[in-house]
Design a protein around this motif. Structure first.
Motif, mmCIF file in Angstrom:
data_model
loop_
_atom_site.group_PDB
_atom_site.id
_atom_site.type_symbol
_atom_site.label_atom_id
_atom_site.label_comp_id
_atom_site.label_asym_id
_atom_site.label_seq_id
_atom_site.Cartn_x
_atom_site.Cartn_y
_atom_site.Cartn_z
ATOM 1 N N GLY A 195 4.496 3.924 -7.008
ATOM 2 C CA GLY A 195 3.001 5.079 -8.138
ATOM 3 C C GLY A 195 3.481 5.873 -8.331
ATOM 4 N N GLY A 196 5.022 6.433 -7.285
ATOM 5 C CA GLY A 196 5.160 8.261 -7.306
ATOM 6 C C GLY A 196 6.822 8.403 -7.825
ATOM 7 N N ARG A 255 2.162 1.848 -3.199
ATOM 8 C CA ARG A 255 1.504 2.723 -3.809
ATOM 9 C C ARG A 255 0.866 3.909 -3.879
ATOM 10 N N GLU A 256 0.827 4.636 -2.607
ATOM 11 C CA GLU A 256 0.474 5.825 -2.275
ATOM 12 C C GLU A 256 0.864 6.748 -2.343
ATOM 13 N N SER A 290 9.091 -2.263 -9.867
ATOM 14 C CA SER A 290 7.795 -1.258 -11.031
ATOM 15 C C SER A 290 5.673 -1.232 -10.239
ATOM 16 N N LEU A 291 5.769 -1.690 -8.934
ATOM 17 C CA LEU A 291 4.398 -1.041 -8.039
ATOM 18 C C LEU A 291 4.861 0.278 -7.770
ATOM 19 N N ARG A 329 0.968 -1.313 -0.246
ATOM 20 C CA ARG A 329 0.041 -0.300 0.170
ATOM 21 C C ARG A 329 0.944 0.860 0.315
#
Length: 242
Positions: free
Chosen positions: A46-47, A26-27, A43-44, A23
């Motif tokens: 998100g930023g 991603r965030e 690759s996971l 989590r």
């Protein structure tokens, strides 16, 4: 001032990430990550990705990493520092946590699966191994470790010992570990490139074993017992009280 999460990425396989680590990746607005992490884990993110990986002999970069963490903590509500394995197992996570705390930054640790636990071998086994120890083959500044405290440990795990494997094996034999003691090297554990090499301490000491980094090296009778598909393993199993 934002919070910094020291997150363990595990040994490689992204499915070994904790739910919290997933989590946060991603965030998070920004993730400062190590050099040898599996691309499937990276690759996971998100930023923004910031590569702060160090090569061998580049421990001087740690202070720069501290400053970057502080900089991003001042700019974002939270930041992730992503480390291979577990942040507090030879990951210098303790140094980063102390530095950030001294500058008023809140730190939370998200544990990860250490490569020590990713070899496929039990490090303890009833009637055979009552304990284990983990040692680094390289000390800060390139020094050599004192191996004398590890002579009688039933299962010994060596991290960051690939380049010095012959010296480590010779030193362990000199100090009293058996030359015929079985060992297992697991290279790039849990990744798509995982490879295993079985060898005795004597074979490693003689320079006969070809290994590439990163690799985890396990020594002890648990290696002999759990070597798959051999008559030797079956015979050993029969002798162990379970």
């Amino acid at each position: 001032m934002g919070r910094v999460y020291l997150v363990g990425a595990g040994p490689g396989d992204p499915e070994l990430l904790t739910l919290k680590a997933y989590r946060l990746l991603r965030e998070a607005p920004v993730v400062l990550h190590d050099r040898l992490l599996d691309e499937r884990v990276l690759s996971l993110i998100g930023g923004k990705k910031v590569d702060v990986g160090k090569g061998q002999g580049e421990s001087h970069k740690q202070e720069a990493i501290h400053r970057l963490l502080l900089h991003y903590a001042q700019a974002f509500p939270f930041v992730v520092r992503l480390k291979g394995g577990d942040p507090f197992v030879f990951g210098r996570g303790g140094e980063e946590a102390l530095f950030l705390a001294s500058h008023g930054v809140e730190v939370e640790v998200v544990p990860g699966v250490s490569s020590v636990l990713a070899t496929g071998l039990p490090l303890t086994h009833r009637g055979l191994s009552s304990g284990f120890a983990v040692v680094s083959g390289v000390l800060d500044g390139g020094g050599y470790p004192d191996l004398s405290p590890f002579i009688h440990v039933p299962t010994l795990v060596v991290l960051m010992g690939v380049k010095r494997r012959a010296w480590i094996a010779q030193e362990l034999i000199r100090l009293g570990r058996r030359a015929d003691e079985p060992g297992l090297f697991v290279m790039e554990a849990t990744t798509l490139k995982e490879r295993k090499v079985w060898a005795t301490l004597k074979e490693v000491a003689a320079g006969k074993v070809e290994i590439t980094a990163p690799a985890v090296w396990v020594l002890g009778e648990v290696v002999r017992l759990f070597r798959p598909c051999t008559k030797e393993a079956s015979a050993s199993l029969a002798k162990v009280e379970v």
